[in-house]
Design a protein around this motif. Structure first.
Motif, PDB file in Angstrom:
ATOM      1  N   UNK A 108       0.861  -1.174   0.000  1.00  0.00           N
ATOM      2  CA  UNK A 108       0.000   0.000   0.000  1.00  0.00           C
ATOM      3  C   UNK A 108       0.907   1.238   0.000  1.00  0.00           C
ATOM      4  N   UNK A 109       0.749   2.134  -0.999  1.00  0.00           N
ATOM      5  CA  UNK A 109       1.629   3.304  -1.044  1.00  0.00           C
ATOM      6  C   UNK A 109       1.587   4.113   0.249  1.00  0.00           C
ATOM      7  N   UNK A 167       1.108 -10.247   1.568  1.00  0.00           N
ATOM      8  CA  UNK A 167       1.102  -8.947   0.901  1.00  0.00           C
ATOM      9  C   UNK A 167      -0.084  -8.126   1.383  1.00  0.00           C
ATOM     10  N   UNK A 168       0.215  -6.970   1.956  1.00  0.00           N
ATOM     11  CA  UNK A 168      -0.845  -6.033   2.328  1.00  0.00           C
ATOM     12  C   UNK A 168      -1.051  -5.144   1.096  1.00  0.00           C
ATOM     13  N   UNK A 169      -2.109  -5.404   0.331  1.00  0.00           N
ATOM     14  CA  UNK A 169      -2.301  -4.709  -0.942  1.00  0.00           C
ATOM     15  C   UNK A 169      -2.835  -3.308  -0.739  1.00  0.00           C
ATOM     16  N   UNK A 170      -2.722  -2.538  -1.808  1.00  0.00           N
ATOM     17  CA  UNK A 170      -3.352  -1.220  -1.773  1.00  0.00           C
ATOM     18  C   UNK A 170      -4.859  -1.417  -1.950  1.00  0.00           C
ATOM     19  N   UNK A 171      -5.631  -0.395  -1.537  1.00  0.00           N
ATOM     20  CA  UNK A 171      -7.072  -0.484  -1.710  1.00  0.00           C
ATOM     21  C   UNK A 171      -7.393  -0.500  -3.195  1.00  0.00           C
ATOM     22  N   UNK A 172      -8.547  -1.072  -3.521  1.00  0.00           N
ATOM     23  CA  UNK A 172      -8.963  -1.038  -4.919  1.00  0.00           C
ATOM     24  C   UNK A 172      -8.483  -2.246  -5.691  1.00  0.00           C
ATOM     25  N   UNK A 173      -8.400  -2.096  -7.019  1.00  0.00           N
ATOM     26  CA  UNK A 173      -8.236  -3.250  -7.888  1.00  0.00           C
ATOM     27  C   UNK A 173      -6.935  -3.250  -8.658  1.00  0.00           C
TER      28      UNK A 173
END
Lengths: 444, 242
Positions: free
Chosen positions: B37-38, B129-135
């Motif tokens: 996540x940025x 992996x903690x992803x960024x929000x969204x797709x």
């Protein structure tokens, strides 16, 4: 070959990372001031094949979890071993030492960073002699031109520090030679198709005198990538025959262009923007554009805001230029290419450049011939073609010589209009004689 | 190596769930935690200090690409820097991806990073992996190679909608995961939510109860407690799938 060694050796261990928790010792790395690895070519009688010298603390005498300086000196000899190969051989220290179970090697030159794992230490990897022997065997097995190899490991700062200081001079001399490397000095070039996901017919031809359009991959990067993954997006191009020495056309490049552009393009002329120029992906750092009114070339970079001297901004030029098309008079380039001794050499080189943004002019100042520096216009001088012509005239820019000779002799002239409104349109004028004082194109 | 990615609508608790998963997996093996996540918060949730991100070194490489010695190739430089910025902790290492891309060309650097990441992840038993929000992580295929994608929902209709969109995009792009789960986070014991989670079409993995201790840690910006009700629930969920 592993039987006499305490731990295994093989490609499977490549990429093995030793975590701090499993670390017996750390050698070099950012927290240690002095460390280096170096390959030197020696005369046959100066070294003893297979000899390993360890000077300073050996692994078994080092404190668990400690950090130490390190030098890995590899001296090689052989009839075909030349000084030019030192860097290539040196790079293999990384590969080969990583083949050793429980040994991690990162970086190169004066930045090396190694770790030995606790588990391998327990298995008996407790001396650098083993590291030296393993490297010696791997080098001779993989690079048969090496007839003799002798390896020295230093671990005391009093030895390592002067060694590193001396090695810096050797690396610098090597870099200076590498910077001089030209297309003529090598047998192979490299190709790049990383951008084919959005420019499916584009292929970059990367040579010592021609860096990739994005500026990110030079000939050395191409060579490194092709060696790691020969079937990957960066691959070797056999130079082939040098068939046109003015247009810089090589059969090897043409063959790859045909294959990788899926037949769309047949040939590249390496250092020109006319005829059969290199294609442009979309990643180029700058665009070179032909300005017919002055017979010169303008260049604009990606971060330039505002209109260029031909009245359109970078974005419009980019739409026109990108996509893997072969376009007469429009070409994506890397800013660094402007430093190449072969920079648009077919077209007249710097003598042909008439307009560049001030930012680039500053950046590549050292590459611009001194007598030309003030004769090249920037956006501060003008963004208007008529004014540009007047400026070039006043400055006596060498491009003026072309003005008198500028009689249109083309039997077939291809005109590709600039601008989104014309995207995809192609006008072909046959046997045209055109005279116009002004052509006005208005936005609808 | 078993890789998990945690995704979902912004604010549903991806980082909290990621951190709790890391805490659990450390008991089973060596873990690589990736904060993708940025707006990186995972280091804080795990109680770890990090200085530099992949985004930082990527920019540094693009800045100095003409200044590196010619034979100091960029692959070597980038591999070394990636290892240097990796934060090493008891049981897990943490890598922060950081700032997103700028206007320059990232083809080369991302290509090099893919290889480095493949090599790196092979060293761990688990990757989270903690992803960024969204797709975007799906459309850019940065979560390829992940076996279990866990979409977090907080009971709001929008969080379920995001889960459905993630499933749809996954199918369209053939970015297949072995399992595509939905987890209810901070569940306030509304039985209807379970049914709504199941309606998304993703496999419903379970609920994480509302936990005031976690809420307090988030409010104060301190690491998550070592033991918590929510952590216990994550333990149960992982027992089911591992």
């Amino acid at each position: 070959m592993a039987e006499e060694f305490p731990v295994e050796i093989g490609v499977v261990y490549e990429g093995e990372r030793i975590r701090k928790q499993n670390m017996q010792v750390e050698l070099g790395g950012t927290k240690v001031d002095y460390k280096a690895e170096l390959v030197q070519c020696r005369p046959m009688d100066e070294i003893e094949d297979g000899k390993v010298i360890v000077k300073g603390k050996d692994l078994k005498d080092m404190e668990e979890g400690g950090r130490y300086p390190l030098v890995i000196l590899v001296e090689v000899a052989g009839e075909q071993v030349e000084r030019d190969l030192e860097a290539v051989i040196e790079r293999r220290i990384h590969d080969f030492s990583n083949y050793i179970e429980g040994f991690m090697h990162v970086n190169q030159r004066y930045d090396i960073w190694c770790r030995v794992s606790k588990s391998s230490f327990r298995k008996g990897f407790n001396s650098f002699t083993f590291l030296g022997q393993a490297l010696g065997k791997l080098f001779k097995a993989e690079l048969p031109i090496i007839e003799k190899i002798q390896i020295t490991i230093l671990t005391e700062e009093e030895d390592v520090k002067p060694f590193v200081e001396n090695a810096r001079g050797i690396y610098e001399a090597r870099d200076a030679r590498a910077r001089e490397l030209s297309d003529d000095d090598v047998d192979e070039f490299y190709g790049c198709v990383l951008c084919q996901s959005f420019a499916p017919t584009h292929v970059c031809a990367i040579t010592p005198d021609r860096i990739s359009l994005c500026g990110a991959i030079n000939w050395f990067d191409g060579r490194a990538a092709a060696r790691v993954d020969p079937k990957g997006p960066n691959f070797k191009i056999e130079k082939g025959e040098f068939i046109d020495k003015e247009k810089f056309e090589y059969t090897g490049i043409n063959k790859v262009v045909q294959e990788k552009s899926l037949g769309e393009n047949q040939r590249f002329w390496l250092h020109t923007m006319f005829g059969f120029p290199h294609t442009s992906c979309g990643c180029f750092e700058a665009i070179a554009f032909y300005i017919p009114e002055v017979e010169g070339i303008g260049i604009c970079h990606r971060n330039y805001r505002g209109e260029t001297v031909i009245g359109v901004p970078f974005s419009t030029l980019a739409t026109q230029t990108g996509g893997g098309k072969q376009l007469d008079g429009f070409l994506g380039i890397a800013i660094e290419y402007m430093r190449s001794p072969k920079f648009f050499i077919t077209d007249g080189g710097w003598n042909r450049i008439v307009w560049i943004p001030k930012f680039i002019k500053e950046q590549v100042k050292d590459a611009i011939p001194e007598e030309l520096y003030d004769k090249i216009a920037t956006e501060e001088i003008t963004t208007d073609v008529d004014e540009l012509k007047q400026f070039l005239d006043e400055q006596d820019h060498p491009v003026k010589e072309r003005w008198e000779a500028a009689v249109l002799e083309a039997e077939e002239l291809e005109v590709v209009p600039v601008g989104e409104a014309f995207a995809g349109t192609r006008l072909i004028l046959k046997n045209a004689r055109i005279h116009a004082d002004k052509v006005i194109i208005r936005r609808r | 190596m078993h890789a998990f990615a945690v995704s979902g609508k912004g604010g549903t608790g991806k980082t909290v769930l990621s951190a709790l998963i890391v805490r659990e997996l450390v008991k089973r093996g060596v873990v690589l935690a990736i904060d993708a996540d940025p707006d990186s918060n995972l280091p804080e949730a795990l109680g770890v200090d990090t200085e530099r991100t992949i985004g930082d070194i990527r920019e540094e490489l693009l800045q100095k690409k003409y200044k590196l010695p010619p034979e100091y190739t960029k692959d070597v430089w980038l591999e070394g820097k990636t290892y240097e910025i990796l934060s090493e902790n008891d049981g897990f290492d943490l890598l922060v991806m950081g700032r997103p891309e700028g206007p320059e060309c990232y083809c080369m650097v991302n290509n090099l990073l893919r290889r480095i990441m493949d090599m790196l992840t092979a060293n761990y038993d688990y990757t989270v992996i903690d992803s960024e929000a969204g797709l975007e992580h799906i459309s850019r295929r940065t979560t390829i190679g992940v076996q279990d994608m866990i979409v977090v929902a907080d009971g709001s209709q929008r969080s379920f909608d995001t889960a459905v969109r993630i499933k749809k995009l996954t199918e369209e792009l053939k970015a297949r995961f072995d399992h595509l789960y939905v987890v209810l986070n901070s569940n306030k014991d509304r039985p209807a939510d379970t049914a709504r989670a199941e309606e998304t079409g993703l496999s419903f993995l379970g609920s994480i109860p509302y936990d005031p201790e976690i809420e307090k840690a988030c409010y104060q910006g301190v690491p998550l407690p070592e033991h918590s009700r929510a952590g216990q629930a994550v333990h149960q969920l992982l027992e089911e799938i591992l």
